[in-house]
Design a protein around this motif. Sequence first.
Motif, PDB file in Angstrom:
ATOM      1  N   ALA A 103       0.827  -1.203   0.000  1.00  0.00           N
ATOM      2  CA  ALA A 103       0.000   0.000   0.000  1.00  0.00           C
ATOM      3  C   ALA A 103       0.863   1.256   0.000  1.00  0.00           C
ATOM      4  N   VAL A 104       1.926   1.244   0.797  1.00  0.00           N
ATOM      5  CA  VAL A 104       2.824   2.401   0.833  1.00  0.00           C
ATOM      6  C   VAL A 104       3.497   2.583  -0.528  1.00  0.00           C
ATOM      7  N   GLU A 105       3.944   1.481  -1.096  1.00  0.00           N
ATOM      8  CA  GLU A 105       4.633   1.550  -2.380  1.00  0.00           C
ATOM      9  C   GLU A 105       3.722   2.105  -3.463  1.00  0.00           C
ATOM     10  N   ARG A 106       2.488   1.644  -3.499  1.00  0.00           N
ATOM     11  CA  ARG A 106       1.562   2.132  -4.523  1.00  0.00           C
ATOM     12  C   ARG A 106       1.270   3.618  -4.328  1.00  0.00           C
ATOM     13  N   ALA A 107       1.121   4.048  -3.083  1.00  0.00           N
ATOM     14  CA  ALA A 107       0.874   5.463  -2.819  1.00  0.00           C
ATOM     15  C   ALA A 107       2.068   6.311  -3.250  1.00  0.00           C
ATOM     16  N   LEU A 108       3.273   5.829  -2.996  1.00  0.00           N
ATOM     17  CA  LEU A 108       4.467   6.572  -3.383  1.00  0.00           C
ATOM     18  C   LEU A 108       4.608   6.635  -4.906  1.00  0.00           C
ATOM     19  N   GLN A 109       4.256   5.538  -5.576  1.00  0.00           N
ATOM     20  CA  GLN A 109       4.301   5.535  -7.034  1.00  0.00           C
ATOM     21  C   GLN A 109       3.358   6.597  -7.599  1.00  0.00           C
ATOM     22  N   GLN A 110       2.147   6.635  -7.076  1.00  0.00           N
ATOM     23  CA  GLN A 110       1.176   7.616  -7.559  1.00  0.00           C
ATOM     24  C   GLN A 110       1.665   9.038  -7.302  1.00  0.00           C
ATOM     25  N   ALA A 111       2.220   9.246  -6.110  1.00  0.00           N
ATOM     26  CA  ALA A 111       2.706  10.575  -5.771  1.00  0.00           C
ATOM     27  C   ALA A 111       3.859  10.990  -6.684  1.00  0.00           C
ATOM     28  N   LYS A 112       4.755  10.055  -6.971  1.00  0.00           N
ATOM     29  CA  LYS A 112       5.893  10.359  -7.835  1.00  0.00           C
ATOM     30  C   LYS A 112       5.441  10.708  -9.250  1.00  0.00           C
ATOM     31  N   HIS A 113       4.449   9.980  -9.769  1.00  0.00           N
ATOM     32  CA  HIS A 113       3.994  10.195 -11.137  1.00  0.00           C
ATOM     33  C   HIS A 113       3.145  11.440 -11.288  1.00  0.00           C
ATOM     34  N   PHE A 114       2.692  11.993 -10.187  1.00  0.00           N
ATOM     35  CA  PHE A 114       1.846  13.192 -10.268  1.00  0.00           C
ATOM     36  C   PHE A 114       2.615  14.366 -10.869  1.00  0.00           C
ATOM     37  N   GLY A 115       3.911  14.451 -10.575  1.00  0.00           N
ATOM     38  CA  GLY A 115       4.731  15.482 -11.201  1.00  0.00           C
ATOM     39  C   GLY A 115       4.813  16.790 -10.450  1.00  0.00           C
ATOM     40  N   GLY A 116       4.117  16.901  -9.350  1.00  0.00           N
ATOM     41  CA  GLY A 116       4.167  18.105  -8.520  1.00  0.00           C
ATOM     42  C   GLY A 116       4.255  17.708  -7.067  1.00  0.00           C
ATOM     43  N   PRO A 117       4.177  18.677  -6.167  1.00  0.00           N
ATOM     44  CA  PRO A 117       4.299  18.354  -4.745  1.00  0.00           C
ATOM     45  C   PRO A 117       3.087  17.576  -4.227  1.00  0.00           C
ATOM     46  N   VAL A 118       3.377  16.479  -3.543  1.00  0.00           N
ATOM     47  CA  VAL A 118       2.327  15.624  -2.975  1.00  0.00           C
ATOM     48  C   VAL A 118       2.743  15.230  -1.559  1.00  0.00           C
ATOM     49  N   LEU A 119       1.786  15.224  -0.667  1.00  0.00           N
ATOM     50  CA  LEU A 119       2.037  14.762   0.696  1.00  0.00           C
ATOM     51  C   LEU A 119       1.399  13.388   0.887  1.00  0.00           C
ATOM     52  N   VAL A 120       2.210  12.420   1.288  1.00  0.00           N
ATOM     53  CA  VAL A 120       1.739  11.056   1.539  1.00  0.00           C
ATOM     54  C   VAL A 120       1.745  10.827   3.045  1.00  0.00           C
ATOM     55  N   HIS A 121       0.590  10.539   3.586  1.00  0.00           N
ATOM     56  CA  HIS A 121       0.407  10.405   5.034  1.00  0.00           C
ATOM     57  C   HIS A 121       0.370   8.917   5.392  1.00  0.00           C
ATOM     58  N   VAL A 122       1.406   8.450   6.108  1.00  0.00           N
ATOM     59  CA  VAL A 122       1.454   7.044   6.508  1.00  0.00           C
ATOM     60  C   VAL A 122       1.377   6.943   8.030  1.00  0.00           C
ATOM     61  N   ILE A 123       0.657   5.964   8.485  1.00  0.00           N
ATOM     62  CA  ILE A 123       0.494   5.720   9.919  1.00  0.00           C
ATOM     63  C   ILE A 123       1.394   4.558  10.317  1.00  0.00           C
ATOM     64  N   THR A 124       2.310   4.791  11.261  1.00  0.00           N
ATOM     65  CA  THR A 124       3.227   3.738  11.697  1.00  0.00           C
ATOM     66  C   THR A 124       3.198   3.615  13.218  1.00  0.00           C
ATOM     67  N   GLN A 125       3.806   2.566  13.695  1.00  0.00           N
ATOM     68  CA  GLN A 125       3.905   2.326  15.133  1.00  0.00           C
ATOM     69  C   GLN A 125       5.370   2.304  15.538  1.00  0.00           C
ATOM     70  N   LYS A 126       5.742   3.233  16.385  1.00  0.00           N
ATOM     71  CA  LYS A 126       7.113   3.292  16.879  1.00  0.00           C
ATOM     72  C   LYS A 126       7.398   2.035  17.698  1.00  0.00           C
ATOM     73  N   GLY A 127       8.550   1.393  17.447  1.00  0.00           N
ATOM     74  CA  GLY A 127       8.924   0.194  18.192  1.00  0.00           C
ATOM     75  C   GLY A 127       8.272  -1.079  17.706  1.00  0.00           C
ATOM     76  N   LYS A 128       7.623  -1.040  16.538  1.00  0.00           N
ATOM     77  CA  LYS A 128       6.849  -2.195  16.067  1.00  0.00           C
ATOM     78  C   LYS A 128       7.702  -3.460  15.969  1.00  0.00           C
ATOM     79  N   GLY A 129       7.150  -4.545  16.460  1.00  0.00           N
ATOM     80  CA  GLY A 129       7.804  -5.842  16.364  1.00  0.00           C
ATOM     81  C   GLY A 129       8.653  -6.211  17.555  1.00  0.00           C
ATOM     82  N   PHE A 130       8.784  -5.300  18.514  1.00  0.00           N
ATOM     83  CA  PHE A 130       9.563  -5.571  19.728  1.00  0.00           C
ATOM     84  C   PHE A 130       8.670  -5.204  20.911  1.00  0.00           C
ATOM     85  N   PRO A 131       8.026  -6.201  21.525  1.00  0.00           N
ATOM     86  CA  PRO A 131       7.053  -5.906  22.588  1.00  0.00           C
ATOM     87  C   PRO A 131       7.586  -4.982  23.670  1.00  0.00           C
ATOM     88  N   ALA A 132       8.860  -5.142  24.028  1.00  0.00           N
ATOM     89  CA  ALA A 132       9.416  -4.276  25.079  1.00  0.00           C
ATOM     90  C   ALA A 132       9.362  -2.817  24.666  1.00  0.00           C
TER      91      ALA A 132
END
Length: 659
Positions: free
Chosen positions: A259-288
């Motif tokens: 999903a991130v890759e497809r969004a970045l592809q679309q943003a790159k092909h637009f040809g002008g300034p685009v803001l891509v908003h991604v939601i992430t989790q800090k520390g993901k994959g390490f329960p501690a």
Amino acid sequence: MSLLETINAPCDLRGLSAEQLDQLSDEIRSFLIHNVSQTGGHLGPNLGVVELTIALHRVFDSPRDPIIFDTGHQSYVHKILTGRRNLFPTLKQRGGLSGYPSRAESEHDWVENQHASASLSYADGLAKAFRLRGEKHTVAAVIGDGALTGGMAWEALNNIAAAKDLPVVIVVNDNGRSYTPTVGAIANHLTTLRTDPRYEQVLDLVRRGVTRTPLVGSAAYELLHGVKTGLKDVLAPQGMFADLGMKYVGPIDGHDEQAVERALQQAKHFGGPVLVHVITQKGKGFPAAENNVEDQFHTVGKIDEITGAPLAGPKGRSWTDVFGEELVRLGRRDDRLVAITAAMLYPTGLHRFAEVFPDRTFDVGIAEQHAVTSAAGLAMGGLHPVFGVYATFLNRAFDQVLMDVAMHRLGVTFVLDRAGVTGNDGASHNGMWDLSMLQLVPGLQLAAPRDATRLRRALARAITVDDAPTVLRYSKESVPADIDPVDVIDGLDLLYRSGPRSDLYRVDLHEPHRTEQAAEDVLVVGYGAMVPTALAVGRRLADQGVAVSVIDPVWALPVNPALVDLAARHQLVITIEDNGVVGGCGSRLAQELNNSGRPTPIRNFGIPQKFLEHGGRAELLADLGLSGQEIARAALEQLLGRSQPLTAEDVLVKQQRDA
């Protein structure tokens, strides 16, 4: 062989299947946890950007297409994917892998400044340069929601959005945190999105849509842009950025690589300034890390890679702890006292004050300029604000200190944590500029306490000054044991004085006769964290028969007239500070001596005006010649009037002469 071992450059990512990308993400997280737990470093931020960084390198042609990381502490995955995997055992060690992007390490690292909110300005300038040169490149800038609280980021957005054909893709890595939870209206706006019950439905719709949509085409863009699909009311941030004329894509699940890759592809092909908003989790994959309430392992020392428990033995008491506890004590006595932080409540120790006085604590986000002028307003309103900030970050607000606080003669106290050489965080985190900058501020008073007792006393005094800015500075090291003075001379702490004076200097100048008015040999002046070094210098000189005194001015600014008088009675003055030697406290003392008409020879020891490589504090100080042995040797050479180093025979002759 693991899949990760086959990835030595971004081009190696191109042919991987979706299943292989998932496997690679898991292997990178395991690699990060294993390696960073042994060296220390920024673990949580990097665990949160694994899929995002893979997608960036599959879409953009680095280094031809620059990828710029704001602050850069989340660049470890980028380093892994650009051929530096095998260097991770040396992370943040002298001569090893930097903890931030480094132009010396790789052509893939365009920017290595480690201060927040600057990436969009770099991207704006780079994209405009490429356009003027007729070069076809897209610039990608990754900025966190925390860095978006900085005004500089919005100044850049204002310009980027106005350039409709500027090929800039802005990736907002939204994890709701900087060091700690992001604060302010922008953060609240984004939090509203993340906590809206319709959010998961939106993510699912986008996720299903992009898997069925070609890489180009208006339908795909409108789906990702979110406006024409009836999602405008749900996607609150869209309206915020649309008001700037900025195209908005998202929200995207930052841990769904496709999903991130497809969004970045679309943003790159637009040809002008685009803001891509991604939601992430800090520390993901390490329960501690995920369960760490304070900062989700934003940065760690050596830890157990399974439990996350610290492996190092108990540290000594920190300056930050002493300050935080003392501020609470003073706050109970003085209800005018308020605290300000720029998104660093825990790192500066102000969380203690916030727990007791939540209504008197203000976190303004990563906005040091605003913090200082807001503090000026608080002081105008009859309060006494204390701004806790890393010394290196005060650089960003010098104009506000000068014009908004000092010119108005306002009582604001600045407490500078991590002053001097900080070591393994690298060039832009060394707090080696503040003493030189603050010398320029009229009326400013500055203390460099050498121990906990002096810190408490300095803070108690600072908050009573309501007509001038006051500054306290201290290092990131553990607080040393108290160093009590043997005498106090007009506000100066005399820490050491040797026995009988040596006539060596006068003999070498063909002045063999001692008189009652003869000057003493050497005065050593130590500032703050360098006081123990000054004592070591004094004792080494005394061992060689030199009459020496060691002084700590405690309050370095303004220069105490008693220090000028004392210095004038010596044949040589040595100053030692962990600040840039140009414009520091030593050079200020030299200027005051010259102005008094009693120019005494003075040697200033400090940090050369250069950007220091990362490494341990002790290692860097030794490299700079800031050890007791090296400084004492230089003092003896100057006393002897020699340009060549002393030999063992020189010292023996001197000792025989003194006897």
